[in-house]
Design an enzyme around this catalytic site. Structure first.
Site, PDB file in Angstrom:
ATOM      1  N   CYS A  46       0.884  -1.170   0.000  1.00 59.03           N
ATOM      2  CA  CYS A  46       0.000   0.000   0.000  1.00 59.03           C
ATOM      3  C   CYS A  46       0.919   1.217   0.000  1.00 59.03           C
ATOM      4  O   CYS A  46       2.064   1.138   0.438  1.00 59.03           O
ATOM      5  CB  CYS A  46      -0.875  -0.046   1.257  1.00 59.03           C
ATOM      6  N   HIS A  47       0.413   2.356  -0.465  1.00 60.93           N
ATOM      7  CA  HIS A  47       1.293   3.521  -0.562  1.00 60.93           C
ATOM      8  C   HIS A  47       1.852   3.951   0.799  1.00 60.93           C
ATOM      9  O   HIS A  47       2.937   4.513   0.882  1.00 60.93           O
ATOM     10  CB  HIS A  47       0.589   4.687  -1.261  1.00 60.93           C
ATOM     11  N   THR A  48       1.138   3.656   1.881  1.00 59.32           N
ATOM     12  CA  THR A  48       1.620   4.049   3.213  1.00 59.32           C
ATOM     13  C   THR A  48       2.957   3.361   3.527  1.00 59.32           C
ATOM     14  O   THR A  48       3.847   3.961   4.126  1.00 59.32           O
ATOM     15  CB  THR A  48       0.549   3.712   4.280  1.00 59.32           C
ATOM     16  N   HIS A  90       1.448  -4.064   5.808  1.00 62.44           N
ATOM     17  CA  HIS A  90       0.273  -4.046   6.690  1.00 62.44           C
ATOM     18  C   HIS A  90      -0.985  -4.521   5.974  1.00 62.44           C
ATOM     19  O   HIS A  90      -2.029  -4.633   6.589  1.00 62.44           O
ATOM     20  CB  HIS A  90       0.061  -2.646   7.276  1.00 62.44           C
ATOM     21  N   GLU A  91      -0.885  -4.806   4.668  1.00 56.97           N
ATOM     22  CA  GLU A  91      -2.071  -5.294   3.947  1.00 56.97           C
ATOM     23  C   GLU A  91      -1.808  -6.774   3.694  1.00 56.97           C
ATOM     24  O   GLU A  91      -0.913  -7.115   2.919  1.00 56.97           O
ATOM     25  CB  GLU A  91      -2.165  -4.505   2.629  1.00 56.97           C
ATOM     26  N   CYS A 101      -9.865  -2.439  20.762  1.00 60.44           N
ATOM     27  CA  CYS A 101      -9.683  -3.132  22.042  1.00 60.44           C
ATOM     28  C   CYS A 101     -11.027  -3.609  22.581  1.00 60.44           C
ATOM     29  O   CYS A 101     -11.106  -4.548  23.346  1.00 60.44           O
ATOM     30  CB  CYS A 101      -8.981  -2.221  23.053  1.00 60.44           C
ATOM     31  N   CYS A 136     -12.604   0.690  25.200  1.00 63.88           N
ATOM     32  CA  CYS A 136     -12.424   2.136  25.398  1.00 63.88           C
ATOM     33  C   CYS A 136     -13.655   2.904  24.909  1.00 63.88           C
ATOM     34  O   CYS A 136     -14.580   2.333  24.325  1.00 63.88           O
ATOM     35  CB  CYS A 136     -11.160   2.607  24.689  1.00 63.88           C
ATOM     36  N   CYS A 146     -14.175   2.527  21.148  1.00 61.44           N
ATOM     37  CA  CYS A 146     -14.707   1.226  20.741  1.00 61.44           C
ATOM     38  C   CYS A 146     -16.178   1.099  21.122  1.00 61.44           C
ATOM     39  O   CYS A 146     -16.949   0.431  20.437  1.00 61.44           O
ATOM     40  CB  CYS A 146     -13.879   0.104  21.362  1.00 61.44           C
ATOM     41  N   CYS A 163      -9.727   3.614  18.272  1.00 59.34           N
ATOM     42  CA  CYS A 163      -9.474   2.975  19.567  1.00 59.34           C
ATOM     43  C   CYS A 163      -8.343   3.682  20.339  1.00 59.34           C
ATOM     44  O   CYS A 163      -7.291   3.975  19.782  1.00 59.34           O
ATOM     45  CB  CYS A 163      -9.098   1.516  19.303  1.00 59.34           C
ATOM     46  N   ARG A 192      -5.086   2.522  18.260  1.00 60.52           N
ATOM     47  CA  ARG A 192      -5.222   3.318  17.031  1.00 60.52           C
ATOM     48  C   ARG A 192      -3.881   3.414  16.321  1.00 60.52           C
ATOM     49  O   ARG A 192      -2.818   3.239  16.914  1.00 60.52           O
ATOM     50  CB  ARG A 192      -5.783   4.704  17.321  1.00 60.52           C
ATOM     51  N   CYS A 203      -6.563  -3.403   4.152  1.00 62.69           N
ATOM     52  CA  CYS A 203      -6.288  -1.958   4.267  1.00 62.69           C
ATOM     53  C   CYS A 203      -6.967  -1.185   3.145  1.00 62.69           C
ATOM     54  O   CYS A 203      -8.061  -0.664   3.308  1.00 62.69           O
ATOM     55  CB  CYS A 203      -4.795  -1.662   4.301  1.00 62.69           C
ATOM     56  N   ARG A 217      -2.820  -3.100  -7.317  1.00 62.05           N
ATOM     57  CA  ARG A 217      -2.271  -3.850  -6.198  1.00 62.05           C
ATOM     58  C   ARG A 217      -1.451  -5.020  -6.719  1.00 62.05           C
ATOM     59  O   ARG A 217      -1.854  -5.719  -7.655  1.00 62.05           O
ATOM     60  CB  ARG A 217      -3.385  -4.379  -5.290  1.00 62.05           C
TER      61      ARG A 217
HETATM   62  P1  NAD Z   1      -1.412   4.895  -5.055  1.00 63.06           P
HETATM   63  O1  NAD Z   1      -0.033   5.395  -5.186  1.00 63.06           O
HETATM   64  O2  NAD Z   1      -1.741   3.586  -5.676  1.00 63.06           O
HETATM   65  O3  NAD Z   1      -2.423   5.990  -5.654  1.00 63.06           O
HETATM   66  C1  NAD Z   1      -2.296   7.376  -5.421  1.00 63.06           C
HETATM   67  C2  NAD Z   1      -2.717   8.113  -6.695  1.00 63.06           C
HETATM   68  O4  NAD Z   1      -2.769   9.522  -6.422  1.00 63.06           O
HETATM   69  C3  NAD Z   1      -1.740   7.922  -7.865  1.00 63.06           C
HETATM   70  O5  NAD Z   1      -2.433   7.437  -8.998  1.00 63.06           O
HETATM   71  C4  NAD Z   1      -1.170   9.328  -8.077  1.00 63.06           C
HETATM   72  O6  NAD Z   1      -0.875   9.597  -9.454  1.00 63.06           O
HETATM   73  C5  NAD Z   1      -2.297  10.217  -7.566  1.00 63.06           C
HETATM   74  N1  NAD Z   1      -1.877  11.574  -7.160  1.00 63.06           N
HETATM   75  C6  NAD Z   1      -0.793  11.935  -6.437  1.00 63.06           C
HETATM   76  N2  NAD Z   1      -0.779  13.278  -6.248  1.00 63.06           N
HETATM   77  C7  NAD Z   1      -1.888  13.765  -6.856  1.00 63.06           C
HETATM   78  C8  NAD Z   1      -2.444  15.078  -7.020  1.00 63.06           C
HETATM   79  N3  NAD Z   1      -1.839  16.156  -6.510  1.00 63.06           N
HETATM   80  N4  NAD Z   1      -3.605  15.205  -7.706  1.00 63.06           N
HETATM   81  C9  NAD Z   1      -4.217  14.119  -8.235  1.00 63.06           C
HETATM   82  N5  NAD Z   1      -3.748  12.862  -8.129  1.00 63.06           N
HETATM   83  C10 NAD Z   1      -2.587  12.687  -7.451  1.00 63.06           C
HETATM   84  O7  NAD Z   1      -1.745   4.892  -3.489  1.00 63.06           O
HETATM   85  P2  NAD Z   1      -2.882   4.081  -2.663  1.00 63.06           P
HETATM   86  O8  NAD Z   1      -2.289   2.838  -2.128  1.00 63.06           O
HETATM   87  O9  NAD Z   1      -4.136   4.045  -3.470  1.00 63.06           O
HETATM   88  O10 NAD Z   1      -3.064   5.064  -1.400  1.00 63.06           O
HETATM   89  C11 NAD Z   1      -3.633   6.351  -1.582  1.00 63.06           C
HETATM   90  C12 NAD Z   1      -3.462   7.202  -0.321  1.00 63.06           C
HETATM   91  O11 NAD Z   1      -4.251   6.680   0.750  1.00 63.06           O
HETATM   92  C13 NAD Z   1      -2.018   7.213   0.211  1.00 63.06           C
HETATM   93  O12 NAD Z   1      -1.743   8.525   0.689  1.00 63.06           O
HETATM   94  C14 NAD Z   1      -2.071   6.238   1.372  1.00 63.06           C
HETATM   95  O13 NAD Z   1      -1.055   6.488   2.323  1.00 63.06           O
HETATM   96  C15 NAD Z   1      -3.443   6.557   1.914  1.00 63.06           C
HETATM   97  N6  NAD Z   1      -4.067   5.545   2.777  1.00 63.06           N
HETATM   98  C16 NAD Z   1      -4.805   6.012   3.832  1.00 63.06           C
HETATM   99  C17 NAD Z   1      -5.479   5.140   4.662  1.00 63.06           C
HETATM  100  C18 NAD Z   1      -6.343   5.647   5.772  1.00 63.06           C
HETATM  101  O14 NAD Z   1      -6.821   4.835   6.565  1.00 63.06           O
HETATM  102  N7  NAD Z   1      -6.606   6.948   5.873  1.00 63.06           N
HETATM  103  C19 NAD Z   1      -5.376   3.758   4.422  1.00 63.06           C
HETATM  104  C20 NAD Z   1      -4.645   3.311   3.299  1.00 63.06           C
HETATM  105  C21 NAD Z   1      -3.993   4.213   2.493  1.00 63.06           C
HETATM  106 ZN    ZN Z   2     -10.527   0.639  22.007  1.00 62.37          ZN
END
Ligand code: NAD
Ligand code: ZN
Length: 395
Positions: free
Chosen positions: A63-65, A85-86, A115, A118, A121, A129, A133, A193, A388
């Protein structure tokens, strides 16, 4: 002296495990330094402590994270570390006090936990959580503040409490969702994820009404899952915004009806969207992690009723700036982790949505590699290729 057990490639017994209580030496992909290819080597995985579970990872994906914290450009560097994490796996052994999971259970690890006790939860509205969290800077387990991974005595940091780029990993039981044993792990691993996050951001947080217009910023797996949520909710127009034109063809399969590339315009993309939609979209979901996209996602919603949801993980120093009048004009800004799903309570039902054919998961899977080629998954994401990439632990 700690006793060691060499795991020979045999299946785990459904009711007992011969490795229980022993250190397991196995392969893991170690990130020794920021931005450098992962190195697969032997780690020792300690047994689970109180309220922890050791699982055998079957499939994991990127995942991108993971990529942000591996690059560590806008995030705190913490190395050596085991990312990931995925994933999906099978319980190998459980620590003291774990009563709801057993050896052989099929589980999805989640980067944020539940948990059960809390205030969060117990609240119907929150999945944040208090105990479990998301914490991106912690590299140790909560129970004793230490790592369960080591190489020749050197501790290796955990990531998001999951560290799934390892054949075995130790996870807090509150971060594991028990799922149907019938669900194919090589597919539902991506529900742990990205897909649930995007889907839930739309269905649980943005909540578009039937016939609404929805903008999705970022057409990676998370954004396309948000689009899938909009399709399921009956949106009439789904506008996809991405800087990468390669994303557009793929996005059509997810119900995206129109595309906007901010690079094609010499004015802010929120103005382009407002013009296309007679004043703004009803809902927008940001899935890029880019601060400018977050601001555009907020400013492109219609005044009076528009709701914007931030999902992307920002650079740690990023600051969100907008004129307060944009808020006074009755626009709502929200954010979410994991699409507001409570991991243990709600994730099994997302898996069931896939099993009942309401949610299509296969179309998110564009690549598969064996564990030994894990660095290829990083290359695909860095090049913006595919959605993916599933990494199979059993080559
Ligand atoms: P990914 O890299 O597959 O997709 C991101 C897309 O955003 C790409 O296609 C990229 O070209 C585009 N992009 C980047 N900057 C841009 C802009 N300024 N304008 C338009 N498009 C733009 O990533 P992903 O795995 O799909 O994850 C996406 C985001 O979600 C990441 O920041 C990730 O960390 C986040 N995320 C958050 C959570 C959460 O719980 N909040 C969970 C998972 C992932
Ligand atoms: Zn909790």
């Amino acid at each position: 002296m700690t006793k060691h057990f060499r795991f020979i490639h045999s299946e785990i017994e459904p009711t007992m495990s011969t490795t229980s209580g022993l250190v397991i030496p196995c392969k893991a992909a170690i990130a020794w330094e920021a931005g450098k290819p992962l190195v697969i080597e032997q780690v020792e995985v300690a047994p689970p402590q109180a309220m922890e579970v050791r699982i055998k990872i079957k499939y994991t994906s990127l995942c991108h994270t993971d990529l942000y914290f591996w690059e560590a450009k806008g995030q705190n560097p913490l190395f050596p570390r085991i990312f990931g994490h995925e994933a999906a796996g099978v319980v190998e052994s459980v620590g003291e006090g774990v009563s709801d999971l057993q050896v052989g259970d099929h589980v999805l690890p989640v980067f944020t936990g539940e948990c059960g006790d809390c205030r969060h939860c117990k609240s119907e509205e929150s999945n944040m959580c208090d105990l479990l969290r998301i914490n991106t800077d912690r590299g140790v387990m909560l129970n004793d503040g230490k790592s369960r991974f080591s190489i020749s005595g050197t501790p290796i940091n955990h990531f998001l409490g999951t560290s799934t780029f390892s054949e075995y990993t130790v996870i807090h039981s509150g971060c594991l969702a028990k799922i149907s044993p019938l669900a194919p792990l090589d597919k539902v691993c991506i529900l742990s994820c990205g897909i649930s996050t995007g889907l839930g951001a739309t269905l649980n947080v943005a909540k578009p009404k039937k016939g609404s217009t929805v903008a999705v910023f970022g057409l990676g797996a998370v954004g396309l899952a948000a689009a899938e949520g909009a399709r399921i909710a009956g949106a009439s127009r789904i506008i996809g915004i991405d800087l990468n034109p390669k994303r557009y063809e793929e996005a059509k399969k997810f119900g995206v009806t129109e595309f906007v590339n901010p690079k094609d315009h010499d004015r802010p993309v929120q103005e382009v969207i407002a013009e296309m939609t007679n004043g703004g979209v009803d809902r927008s979901i940001e899935c890029t992690g880019n601060i400018n996209a977050m601001i555009s996602a907020f400013e492109c919603v219609h005044d009076g009723w528009g709701v914007a949801v931030l999902v992307g993980v920002p650079n740690k120093d990023a600051v969100f700036m907008t004129k307060p009048i944009n808020v006074l004009n009755e626009r709502t800004l929200k954010g979410t982790f994991f699409g507001n799903y409570k991991p243990r309570t709600d994730l099994p039902s997302v898996v069931d949505m896939y099993m009942n054919k309401k949610l299509e998961v296969e179309k998110f899977i564009t690549h598969r590699v064996p564990f030994s080629d894990i660095n290829k998954a990083f290359e695909y994401m860095l090049k913006g290729e595919g959605l993916r990439c599933i990494i199979s632990m059993e080559e």
